[in-house]
Write a protein that holds these residues in place. Structure first.
Motif, PDB file in Angstrom:
ATOM      1  N   THR A  54       1.983   1.668  -4.785  1.00 34.83           N
ATOM      2  CA  THR A  54       2.512   2.376  -3.617  1.00 34.83           C
ATOM      3  C   THR A  54       1.990   3.807  -3.640  1.00 34.83           C
ATOM      4  OG1 THR A  54       4.537   1.051  -3.600  1.00 34.83           O
ATOM      5  CG2 THR A  54       4.582   3.135  -2.401  1.00 34.83           C
ATOM      6  N   CYS A  58       1.534   8.772   1.211  1.00 34.00           N
ATOM      7  CA  CYS A  58       1.881   8.245   2.541  1.00 34.00           C
ATOM      8  C   CYS A  58       2.793   7.024   2.498  1.00 34.00           C
ATOM      9  CB  CYS A  58       0.609   7.911   3.320  1.00 34.00           C
ATOM     10  SG  CYS A  58      -0.329   6.522   2.632  1.00 34.00           S
ATOM     11  N   ASN A  60       2.007   4.022   1.642  1.00 34.94           N
ATOM     12  CA  ASN A  60       1.277   2.779   1.878  1.00 34.94           C
ATOM     13  C   ASN A  60       1.268   1.905   0.625  1.00 34.94           C
ATOM     14  OD1 ASN A  60      -0.582   0.879   3.028  1.00 34.94           O
ATOM     15  ND2 ASN A  60      -2.246   1.933   1.965  1.00 34.94           N
ATOM     16  N   GLU A  61       1.583   0.629   0.802  1.00 33.08           N
ATOM     17  CA  GLU A  61       1.523  -0.320  -0.306  1.00 33.08           C
ATOM     18  C   GLU A  61       0.184  -1.045  -0.260  1.00 33.08           C
ATOM     19  OE1 GLU A  61       4.896  -2.886  -0.093  1.00 33.08           O
ATOM     20  OE2 GLU A  61       6.347  -1.287  -0.521  1.00 33.08           O
ATOM     21  N   CYS A  98      -5.955   5.226  -2.115  1.00 28.44           N
ATOM     22  CA  CYS A  98      -5.185   4.731  -0.977  1.00 28.44           C
ATOM     23  C   CYS A  98      -6.109   4.720   0.233  1.00 28.44           C
ATOM     24  CB  CYS A  98      -3.971   5.623  -0.707  1.00 28.44           C
ATOM     25  SG  CYS A  98      -3.083   5.156   0.808  1.00 28.44           S
ATOM     26  N   LYS A 100      -5.459   4.233   3.203  1.00 27.99           N
ATOM     27  CA  LYS A 100      -4.838   4.691   4.448  1.00 27.99           C
ATOM     28  C   LYS A 100      -4.950   6.203   4.617  1.00 27.99           C
ATOM     29  CE  LYS A 100      -0.576   4.357   7.165  1.00 27.99           C
ATOM     30  NZ  LYS A 100       0.818   3.832   7.202  1.00 27.99           N
ATOM     31  N   CYS A 101      -4.739   6.950   3.524  1.00 29.78           N
ATOM     32  CA  CYS A 101      -4.741   8.417   3.646  1.00 29.78           C
ATOM     33  C   CYS A 101      -5.857   9.095   2.857  1.00 29.78           C
ATOM     34  CB  CYS A 101      -3.391   8.990   3.222  1.00 29.78           C
ATOM     35  SG  CYS A 101      -3.037   8.845   1.452  1.00 29.78           S
TER      36      CYS A 101
END
Length: 295
Positions: A54, A58, A60-61, A98, A100-101
């Motif tokens: 995780t 952010c 996000n998993e 990650c 996502k970020c």
């Protein structure tokens, strides 16, 4: 004589155990035979698993590749602690990202991020981040990219010098695998600068290294970069220190001797060059065109 190791137990009801492979030898042989026919990538893939993570920035998993504990087989270890592995290289999977970020860090640091640092990642990394799909199996070039993204994150959040230094050292090791001495030297210099700063400004351990191990690494990086006088100072301090482990003292003596041997060879070469004097050729009178007829 019967080859059934369980003979004699028939009267107890065990009369059907005459073909037991006690140590599963045949099973292991079949497994090894199967492995021999796998490609290098397939072998590496079998030694990986997906770990659920995780993102502390952010939320996000995501899943990241990790090397099975029993998979790492060491071939040898360089004098600056770089380990060369067989089949699969755990260094390639040392950075978690990650997607996502864009937050990235070496795995031992990934969750160790303060709120103020999270805000810096959101402000300076996330807006510029372009998600990327990485392959199932990483190579050295993928590892370099991931380590550099980790280093950028460390820079943005102003992480401790020891973290940035270790990150730089691992990038240098990756370039060593590529036999790219120019980039290896570049990142060894960055690592040395960081460890020097950390030694005098941070508490121990420095990225899991105690005081004497840190001193050794600084000495060895200086040696590899040709800073022999500075290197000898660090090695000498370890050799004469009362609390330093005997193995580390022995390693320091070995590296000190390497420096002295190299310096002796250099002095011998210089002396040999200075002793050589150029031999002048005797001038001979030039012969004219007709000399071959009237010589």
């Amino acid at each position: 004589m019967s080859e059934n190791i369980f003979s004699g137990l028939e009267d107890l009801g065990f009369d059907d155990i005459d073909e037991i492979d006690l140590y599963h030898t045949k099973k292991e042989e079949a497994k090894n035979e199967e492995i021999l026919h796998l490609t290098d990538e397939e072998k590496q893939k079998n030694l990986l698993y997906n770990r659920e993570v995780t993102c502390p920035v952010c939320g996000n998993e995501f899943k990241t590749k990790a090397v099975k504990t029993s998979a790492a087989r060491i071939l040898r270890k360089d004098s600056d602690s770089f380990i060369i592995f067989d089949v699969i290289n755990p260094y390639f999977y040392d950075v978690w990202i990650c997607n996502k970020c864009g937050y990235a860090a070496m795995k031992r640091d990934f969750n160790k991020i303060r709120n103020s640092e999270i805000e810096l990642v959101k402000e300076k990394i996330k807006p510029k981040w372009h998600p990327k799909a990485y392959p199932d199996v990483y190579d050295v070039n993928v590892a370099i990219e991931r380590f550099k993204l980790s280093l950028l994150n460390y820079y943005v959040i102003d992480a401790k010098a020891s973290k940035k230094a270790m990150n730089c050292l691992k990038i240098a090791w990756m370039y060593r695998l590529l036999e790219d001495s120019g980039n290896e030297t570049l990142f060894l210099k960055q690592a040395l600068e960081g460890f020097n700063s950390a030694y005098f400004n941070e508490g121990f351990p420095l990225y899991n290294m105690d005081k004497f191990t840190s001193m050794y690494i600084i000495g060895e990086l200086n040696r590899r970069l040709g800073n022999n006088d500075e290197s000898l100072k660090w090695f000498s301090q370890i050799i004469t220190a009362q609390g330093a482990p005997s193995k580390l003292k022995d390693r320091s003596r070995d590296q000190r001797d390497l420096i002295k041997e190299a310096e002796d060879l250099e002095k011998s070469a210089d002396k040999l060059n200075n002793d050589e004097t150029p031999v002048k050729e005797e001038s001979k009178p030039k012969k004219g065109f007709f000399s071959k007829f009237f010589g």
